[in-house]
Design a protein around this motif. Structure first.
Motif, short mmCIF file in Angstrom:
data_model
loop_
_atom_site.label_atom_id
_atom_site.label_comp_id
_atom_site.label_asym_id
_atom_site.label_seq_id
_atom_site.Cartn_x
_atom_site.Cartn_y
_atom_site.Cartn_z
N PHE A 49 0.83 -1.18 0.10
CA PHE A 49 0.01 0.21 0.24
C PHE A 49 0.79 1.25 -0.01
O PHE A 49 2.14 1.01 0.47
CB PHE A 49 -0.90 0.06 1.29
N LEU A 50 0.19 2.20 -0.47
CA LEU A 50 0.97 3.81 -0.02
C LEU A 50 1.06 3.83 1.25
O LEU A 50 0.05 3.56 2.06
CB LEU A 50 0.11 4.80 -0.89
N PRO A 54 -5.49 7.56 5.06
CA PRO A 54 -6.22 8.54 4.15
C PRO A 54 -7.00 9.81 5.08
O PRO A 54 -7.42 10.76 4.73
CB PRO A 54 -7.32 7.90 3.37
N GLY A 85 -7.15 -2.50 0.27
CA GLY A 85 -7.13 -1.06 0.60
C GLY A 85 -8.33 -0.41 1.21
O GLY A 85 -8.46 0.81 1.38
N ASP A 104 -14.95 4.49 -1.54
CA ASP A 104 -13.93 4.90 -2.36
C ASP A 104 -13.18 5.95 -2.12
O ASP A 104 -12.10 5.86 -2.44
CB ASP A 104 -14.79 5.25 -3.67
N CYS A 107 -10.47 4.67 0.96
CA CYS A 107 -9.48 3.70 0.70
C CYS A 107 -8.03 4.22 0.51
O CYS A 107 -7.66 5.31 0.23
CB CYS A 107 -10.15 3.00 -0.73
N ARG A 109 -4.34 3.81 -1.17
CA ARG A 109 -4.05 3.30 -2.56
C ARG A 109 -3.24 2.16 -2.47
O ARG A 109 -2.29 2.00 -1.80
CB ARG A 109 -2.92 4.38 -3.34
N THR A 110 -3.58 1.15 -3.44
CA THR A 110 -2.62 -0.10 -3.50
C THR A 110 -1.96 -0.44 -4.79
O THR A 110 -2.35 0.11 -5.63
CB THR A 110 -3.81 -1.40 -3.27
N PRO A 126 0.11 2.43 -9.45
CA PRO A 126 -0.97 2.00 -8.90
C PRO A 126 -2.07 2.25 -10.09
O PRO A 126 -3.42 1.73 -9.91
CB PRO A 126 -1.31 2.49 -7.76
N ASN A 127 -1.98 2.88 -11.01
CA ASN A 127 -3.15 3.39 -12.10
C ASN A 127 -2.96 2.79 -13.27
O ASN A 127 -3.89 2.81 -14.17
CB ASN A 127 -3.11 5.15 -12.37
N THR A 129 -2.95 -1.09 -13.47
CA THR A 129 -3.20 -2.38 -13.08
C THR A 129 -3.37 -3.29 -14.17
O THR A 129 -2.81 -4.45 -14.31
CB THR A 129 -4.37 -2.54 -11.90
#
Length: 444
Positions: A49-50, A54, A85, A104, A107, A109-110, A126-127, A129
């Motif tokens: 994960f980041l 959050p 996440g 959403d 969550c 970032r995974t 992560p964008n 996948t």
């Protein structure tokens, strides 16, 4: 036509799986991004994960894996996240709907991950996948147990940049000198006729033949390996390294040492012993001057390019030249730090001490499960030996004269042997897990 290389849309190994602690989160940095590795309690696989909650951006690596839910809990306010996440719990929520309606938005970032060849791999973007799922890992053909190969792993954080690490490993001619007495002999330094097999956007290969046939492969951005053949009987050893960009002036090496013979040696020789006896020593051997070298180059690059700053007249420099040309053509001679909000100075600072530059504990021991266990054992043995010696001497001192003559001397000898072993562990072995200064002028 130049194609910009995307460092983020690639797979990187973060750590050997055996070095990860499934009971607690592990912080790690990749391309300037703070990440956290953790393992859900009821899952066989690690997640990445980041490293930001959050809620108030506290580092999740300072959190814990909750015993009841198996989820990752932030230690600041107790928010919990599952393996995907998704926020599953907010202790402060007045109504359950606060959690369920904001999945959403709340969550973490995974990042895509895989566990292959005993390594934990992460996709750095992560964008994308779907692209990650369709991109093969940069695996080595030498990491193949079905062909008789065995290997051992090693990881260390380094006090110099990614391009310096790649450049150094791609240069076999430094070994007799930088690693004299460890892996080489300066008296045997000689020309190395490196020949480029191919040099293109996705791979650079070179080879040279002498007593040993050696092939060197660089698969951007991280796989750089040596394949070394012995004679004609098929025996082969290899060095498979993954050069991981961490942050400006820092990198990580994940190395696998392979061979297809003497397979049982891996079970006989403890992994930690190889690390303290050889692996750390090799990295120490060029850490000090590489830390300084890249700063000298940065200074010169204010007014000139590497082509004039370096003097590269021999065939032994061929692979360094090919790498630098690749780096210029596909990455503009720099890493994408600005994309993660990092401003790299023209010249990195030079205020670190030798102890900081060669800090084995921070760079390796704390990351390596084998060395951590060995260090704890060494420290426990020291306590046990001191207690044993004290008991033996005290017992000898209070014995009646009759027994002192018969038992006292063996007890004193036992105490002296115990103190000798204690001194060996305390002053010779234990420091090897922390810091050993490396002075080339003293290597005779």
């Amino acid at each position: 036509m130049r194609t910009e290389f995307n460092f983020f849309q690639n797979w990187y190994p973060l750590s050997p799986v055996e070095d990860l602690n499934p009971e607690q989160p592990t912080p790690v940095k990749l391309l300037g991004i703070n990440l956290v590795i953790w393992k859900p309690k009821n899952s066989p696989n690690y997640q990445v994960f980041l490293d930001e909650c959050p809620h108030r951006l506290a580092p999740l690596s300072e959190g814990r894996v909750d015993e009841k839910t198996g989820n990752l809990m932030c230690s600041y306010h107790g928010w919990e996240f599952d393996e995907n996440g998704i926020c599953t719990s907010i202790p402060q929520a007045e109504k359950p709907e606060i959690v369920s309606k904001n999945k959403d938005n709340f969550c973490v970032r995974t990042f895509p991950t895989q566990e292959v060849n005993d390594l934990l791999w992460v996709w750095a973007d992560p964008n994308s996948t779907e692209q990650a799922a369709n991109t093969p890992l940069p695996l080595s053909p030498q990491i193949d147990a079905s062909k008789g190969f065995v290997w051992s792993s090693y990881v260390r954080d380094l006090e110099y940049d990614w391009q310096t690490l790649v450049e150094n490993i791609a240069d076999p001619s430094h070994v007799p000198f930088a690693h004299h007495g460890v892996q080489g002999n300066r008296e045997k330094g000689k020309p190395i006729p490196l020949k480029t097999i191919r040099s293109q956007a996705d791979i650079i290969e070179a080879k040279y033949e002498g007593f040993l046939k050696t092939k060197i492969t660089f698969e951007p951005p991280c796989r750089l390996e040596y394949e070394i053949e012995f004679g004609t009987d098929g025996k082969q050893v290899g060095l498979v390294t993954y050069c991981v960009p961490v942050s400006p002036g820092q990198s990580r090496i994940v190395a696998l040492f392979t061979r297809n013979f003497a397979q049982r040696l891996n079970k006989i020789i403890p992994r930690w012993w190889e690390h303290v006896k050889t692996r750390n020593l090799v990295l120490d051997g060029d850490m000090i001057f590489l830390h300084q070298q890249e700063r000298f180059l940065q200074q010169k690059q204010k007014t000139q390019s590497w082509k004039t700053a370096y003097k590269l007249p021999t065939e032994a420099d061929r692979l360094v030249i090919e790498f630098r040309k690749w780096f210029d053509q596909y990455s503009g001679g720099k890493l994408p730090w600005e994309q993660v909000g990092i401003s790299q100075p023209d010249v990195l600072p030079t205020n670190k001490t030798r102890r900081e530059i060669l800090d084995r504990y921070q760079q390796h021991t704390q990351h390596c499960s084998s060395c951590r266990r060995a260090l704890k054992a060494v420290q426990r043995w020291q306590i046990g030996l001191l207690v044993l010696s004290a008991i033996a001497i005290s017992t000898a001192a209070i014995l009646p004269d009759f027994w002192r003559l018969r038992v006292g001397l063996p007890l004193v000898i036992t105490a002296l042997i115990g103190l000798g072993i204690y001194a060996l562990l305390k002053f010779w072995l234990e420091p090897k897990f922390y810091f050993v200064d490396y002075v080339h002028a003293e290597k005779k």
